[in-house]
Design a protein around this motif. Structure first.
Motif, PDB file in Angstrom:
ATOM      1  N   HIS A  72      49.577  65.987 -61.595  1.00 15.40           N
ATOM      2  CA  HIS A  72      48.794  66.999 -61.411  1.00 15.40           C
ATOM      3  C   HIS A  72      47.170  66.459 -61.076  1.00 15.40           C
ATOM      4  N   VAL A  73      47.417  65.158 -60.649  1.00 15.63           N
ATOM      5  CA  VAL A  73      45.950  64.693 -60.205  1.00 15.63           C
ATOM      6  C   VAL A  73      45.441  65.389 -58.969  1.00 15.63           C
ATOM      7  N   ALA A  74      46.142  66.111 -58.184  1.00  8.35           N
ATOM      8  CA  ALA A  74      45.525  66.460 -57.031  1.00  8.35           C
ATOM      9  C   ALA A  74      44.577  67.692 -57.380  1.00  8.35           C
ATOM     10  N   ALA A  75      44.621  68.016 -58.514  1.00 10.37           N
ATOM     11  CA  ALA A  75      43.813  69.121 -59.063  1.00 10.37           C
ATOM     12  C   ALA A  75      42.373  68.390 -59.704  1.00 10.37           C
ATOM     13  N   ILE A  76      42.493  67.392 -59.891  1.00 10.11           N
ATOM     14  CA  ILE A  76      41.378  66.772 -60.590  1.00 10.11           C
ATOM     15  C   ILE A  76      40.267  66.430 -59.403  1.00 10.11           C
TER      16      ILE A  76
END
Length: 243
Positions: A162-166
């Motif tokens: 989910h790091v793309a949303a950080i």
């Protein structure tokens, strides 16, 4: 101590929490390790609050209350307490904590914390601190994990998915040798953060064991803990303090 006990209404019930610091507009949510809220976490929250933050320490296991208390030095060496802890850790899913985190953020806002919010988590709280940042990118401005486990495992709720949303800065402090976050996962997380263009640091605390930051843990290391405090306070000062 500036602690105030509050109750936070969530979708699944009422979570008890400690709130530290008075009059601060910037806030921090401290995601606990597996042993739950206790004096050691209060001590850590108090130290962080002294840096000028309102610090919230919610009970992530509130669905199982009452429970414990647990001794961080011995709980995993006694079958009864180990089974109880593993059941609560496994039963308190990332999805639950992500959902709860919206209520935690609202609780800080209700207390007058209108400035930037950071998260920091230890052990099981490490992944939750990062997942909260991915889930509430417009509200969380800094996310840190120390000896967090399974940060880049194959599980669908692992933060690396989910790091793309950080949209904020990330700091990850890892124990020198930690079965819950082996080198392969560290490399996988680093690649995912780089690919997503997330401003991040992953730092290996060589010689430290899982739990080294916690003052009541058998792995506690004074020098390593002080190094962690230096990194964390600078990280939050650069990211959360305004003006």
């Amino acid at each position: 101590m500036s602690k105030r006990d509050i109750e936070i209404r969530t979708a699944d019930g009422t979570a008890k929490a400690g709130l530290f610091g008075k009059g601060a507009t910037a806030g921090v949510i401290l995601y606990m390790d597996a042993f739950g809220p206790r004096p050691a976490l209060d001590e850590m929250a108090e130290r962080l609050a002294a840096e000028g933050y309102a610090v919230l320490v919610p009970d992530l296991f509130y669905r199982d209350a009452p429970y414990g208390p647990f001794d961080a030095k011995t709980a995993f060496t006694v079958d009864e307490s180990k089974m109880a802890l593993m059941a609560m850790v496994g039963g308190t899913t990332q999805e639950m904590t992500i959902r709860d985190s919206g209520a935690f953020l609202d609780a800080l806002a209700a207390e007058g914390v209108t400035g930037p919010i950071g998260t920091v988590g230890y052990c099981m709280g490490g992944a939750r601190a990062l997942n909260a940042a991915a889930s509430y990118p417009n509200r969380i401005k800094a996310a840190a994990s120390f000896h967090g486990g399974n940060l880049a495992s194959d599980a669908p709720d692992s933060p690396y998915h989910h790091v793309a949303a950080i949209k904020t800065r990330v700091y990850v402090g890892t124990a020198g040798v930690d079965r819950s976050f082996p080198p392969q996962q560290s490399a996988r997380l680093a690649e995912a953060l780089r690919s997503a263009e997330v401003d991040h640091i992953i730092e290996n605390y060589v010689g430290m064991a899982h739990g080294w930051c916690m003052p009541d843990h058998g792995a506690f290391d004074v020098a390593g803990a002080e190094r962690h405090w230096k990194r964390l306070t600078v990280f939050f000062a650069e990211t959360l303090k305004q003006g």
